[in-house]
Design a protein around this motif. Structure first.
Motif, PDB file in Angstrom:
ATOM      1  N   VAL A 140     -33.941  23.631  12.659  1.00 54.00           N
ATOM      2  CA  VAL A 140     -33.266  22.680  11.981  1.00 54.00           C
ATOM      3  C   VAL A 140     -34.426  21.735  11.518  1.00 54.00           C
ATOM      4  O   VAL A 140     -34.706  21.275  10.438  1.00 54.00           O
ATOM      5  N   GLY A 141     -34.192  21.184  12.100  1.00 53.33           N
ATOM      6  CA  GLY A 141     -35.391  19.382  12.590  1.00 53.33           C
ATOM      7  C   GLY A 141     -36.460  19.716  12.412  1.00 53.33           C
ATOM      8  O   GLY A 141     -37.249  18.678  11.311  1.00 53.33           O
ATOM      9  N   GLN A 142     -37.718  21.090  12.853  1.00 47.60           N
ATOM     10  CA  GLN A 142     -38.489  20.943  12.239  1.00 47.60           C
ATOM     11  C   GLN A 142     -38.789  21.451  11.115  1.00 47.60           C
ATOM     12  O   GLN A 142     -39.529  20.315  10.307  1.00 47.60           O
ATOM     13  N   ILE A 143     -37.647  21.758   9.990  1.00 53.05           N
ATOM     14  CA  ILE A 143     -38.230  21.923   8.440  1.00 53.05           C
ATOM     15  C   ILE A 143     -37.807  20.351   7.974  1.00 53.05           C
ATOM     16  O   ILE A 143     -37.815  20.650   7.022  1.00 53.05           O
ATOM     17  N   ALA A 144     -37.378  20.548   8.708  1.00 47.08           N
ATOM     18  CA  ALA A 144     -36.361  18.620   7.869  1.00 47.08           C
ATOM     19  C   ALA A 144     -37.710  18.013   7.737  1.00 47.08           C
ATOM     20  O   ALA A 144     -36.993  16.547   6.793  1.00 47.08           O
ATOM     21  N   LYS A 145     -38.466  17.827   9.039  1.00 46.38           N
ATOM     22  CA  LYS A 145     -39.353  16.591   8.988  1.00 46.38           C
ATOM     23  C   LYS A 145     -40.409  17.272   7.757  1.00 46.38           C
ATOM     24  O   LYS A 145     -40.818  16.398   7.127  1.00 46.38           O
ATOM     25  N   ILE A 146     -40.778  18.909   7.712  1.00 47.74           N
ATOM     26  CA  ILE A 146     -41.673  18.733   6.933  1.00 47.74           C
ATOM     27  C   ILE A 146     -41.059  19.029   5.093  1.00 47.74           C
ATOM     28  O   ILE A 146     -42.121  18.266   4.577  1.00 47.74           O
ATOM     29  N   LYS A 147     -39.586  18.732   5.090  1.00 49.33           N
ATOM     30  CA  LYS A 147     -38.958  17.745   3.537  1.00 49.33           C
ATOM     31  C   LYS A 147     -39.138  16.918   3.686  1.00 49.33           C
ATOM     32  O   LYS A 147     -38.751  15.835   2.362  1.00 49.33           O
ATOM     33  N   GLY A 148     -39.717  15.757   4.356  1.00 47.17           N
ATOM     34  CA  GLY A 148     -39.536  14.437   4.702  1.00 47.17           C
ATOM     35  C   GLY A 148     -38.088  13.574   4.881  1.00 47.17           C
ATOM     36  O   GLY A 148     -38.136  12.673   4.878  1.00 47.17           O
ATOM     37  N   CYS A 149     -37.619  13.572   5.621  1.00 46.44           N
ATOM     38  CA  CYS A 149     -36.304  13.227   6.288  1.00 46.44           C
ATOM     39  C   CYS A 149     -36.565  12.944   7.850  1.00 46.44           C
ATOM     40  O   CYS A 149     -37.242  12.834   8.518  1.00 46.44           O
ATOM     41  N   LYS A 150     -35.765  12.011   7.584  1.00 47.53           N
ATOM     42  CA  LYS A 150     -35.284  11.281   9.047  1.00 47.53           C
ATOM     43  C   LYS A 150     -34.398  11.925   9.969  1.00 47.53           C
ATOM     44  O   LYS A 150     -33.761  12.736   9.677  1.00 47.53           O
ATOM     45  N   VAL A 151     -34.932  12.770  11.306  1.00 51.26           N
ATOM     46  CA  VAL A 151     -34.031  13.700  12.163  1.00 51.26           C
ATOM     47  C   VAL A 151     -33.751  13.042  13.197  1.00 51.26           C
ATOM     48  O   VAL A 151     -34.342  12.490  14.512  1.00 51.26           O
ATOM     49  N   VAL A 152     -32.578  13.791  13.481  1.00 49.45           N
ATOM     50  CA  VAL A 152     -31.425  13.317  14.885  1.00 49.45           C
ATOM     51  C   VAL A 152     -31.307  14.122  15.828  1.00 49.45           C
ATOM     52  O   VAL A 152     -30.376  14.645  14.622  1.00 49.45           O
ATOM     53  N   GLY A 153     -31.639  14.297  16.814  1.00 44.36           N
ATOM     54  CA  GLY A 153     -31.109  15.277  17.452  1.00 44.36           C
ATOM     55  C   GLY A 153     -30.405  15.263  19.292  1.00 44.36           C
ATOM     56  O   GLY A 153     -31.351  14.256  19.346  1.00 44.36           O
ATOM     57  N   SER A 154     -29.171  15.901  19.234  1.00 43.23           N
ATOM     58  CA  SER A 154     -28.689  15.553  20.384  1.00 43.23           C
ATOM     59  C   SER A 154     -29.111  17.253  21.738  1.00 43.23           C
ATOM     60  O   SER A 154     -28.663  17.893  20.878  1.00 43.23           O
TER      61      SER A 154
END
Length: 329
Positions: free
Chosen positions: A159-173
């Motif tokens: 999820v996080g990696q795809i969100a980065k591909i889509k140009g988003c800021k990603v916060v993970g816990s």
């Protein structure tokens, strides 16, 4: 006749499962008949969904449910020749005789340098779950901020990696410093250990003071209540899992999120990846392309030996794995 092995659930789990809740049995399988194949498990999967499904969809004495990558070793079905590999929903079995129903061929031209085990992870059900949660439920847009919990798991890490591909800021816990380090390797903008922060609320505010547009929810429970309070108005939440409650012996009670959902006008929807089977072929090709290009990285927690299935399952429920939990036969 083939001598096969299978793991059964001897009784419904009382809270967290124990080794004594499983029993390894042997069975003799008949030769395949017209339209059937004999499968030999190569890799098997353990996933969080097995815990609630074992309670609601299984009887004592049933074979544990689950997915595997299997090799066709005998065939009376031209669509599945000997030597080919499939993804099969056969449960915890070393060998299975079955017809083609439920068998999914490994995607064409699978690269030789990529393990077939990824068909149970990033280029399989967890990867599909990540894509559909982001695209179909959240409709994630470039420039938005996404929160994902259980972020070092099989789904969350994709999820996080795809969100980065889509140009988003990603916060993970995640639940350990090693997992947090892994998330940073994957390119998460912010990652933190929810077990060691002084305040989850403050950690979320510090990570994104402006709040969150989208939340990919894998955990549930009290932490979910805190996260909802950090959503922006009109935020969207995709409910993929509820792992914090799977081993509870009694239902959790409040606080209840309805007022926050109302006042922030949030959209919250549960989903399972099998809602979009018509998109699977194209989506799996995209996932494989991202893997080959190095845009999506994969880590697996591999347990060797069919006899260690229960231990791998229990370890996964305790959060021992970083990435996808796999059993190599």
């Amino acid at each position: 006749m083939v001598q096969a092995k299978k793991w059964i659930m001897t009784k419904h789990f009382d809270g967290f499962p124990k080794q004594s809740d499983f029993e390894l049995k042997e069975e003799k399988l008949p030769e395949p008949t017209d339209g059937q194949v004999l499968l030999e498990a190569v890799f098997l999967s353990v996933d969080p969904y097995m815990r609630p499904f074992s309670k609601f969809a299984m009887k004592e004495g049933d074979v544990m449910i689950g997915t595997q990558v299997a090799k066709v070793i005998q065939s009376k079905n031209e669509a599945f020749p000997v030597g080919s590999h499939v993804v099969a929903y056969c449960g915890w079995r070393s060998h299975t005789v079955c017809d083609e129903k439920g068998l999914i061929p490994i995607i064409a031209a699978w690269p030789k340098d990529i393990s077939l085990s990824l068909a149970l992870g990033t280029v399989g059900m967890p990867g599909l779950t990540a894509v559909y949660g982001l695209e179909e439920i959240l409709e994630l847009k470039q420039g938005e901020t996404l929160l994902v919990n259980a972020a070092a798991g099989a789904v969350g890490s994709v999820v996080g990696q795809i969100a980065k591909i889509k140009g988003c800021k990603v916060v993970g816990s995640a639940g350990s410093d090693a997992k947090v380090a892994y998330l940073k390797e994957l390119g998460f903008d912010v990652a933190f250990n929810y077990k060691t922060v002084d305040s989850l609320e403050e950690a979320l505010k510090t990570a994104s003071p402006e709040g969150y547009d989208c939340f990919f929810e894998n955990v549930g429970g009290p932490s979910s209540t805190v996260a909802l309070q950090q959503m922006k108005d009109f935020g969207r939440i995709a409910v993929c899992g509820n792992i914090s409650t799977y081993n509870d012996t009694a239902p959790q009670t409040g606080p209840y999120p309805q007022m926050v959902i109302l006042m922030k006008q949030l959209k919250m929807e549960g989903f399972m990846q099998n809602r979009w089977p018509h998109k699977n072929e194209e989506t799996l090709k995209r996932l494989m392309a991202w893997v080959k290009e190095g845009k999506v990285k994969c880590r697996e927690h591999v347990t060797k030996g069919f006899e260690n299935m229960p231990a791998a399952f229990m370890g996964m429920l305790q959060g021992e794995n970083i990435g996808k939990a796999i059993i190599a036969v």
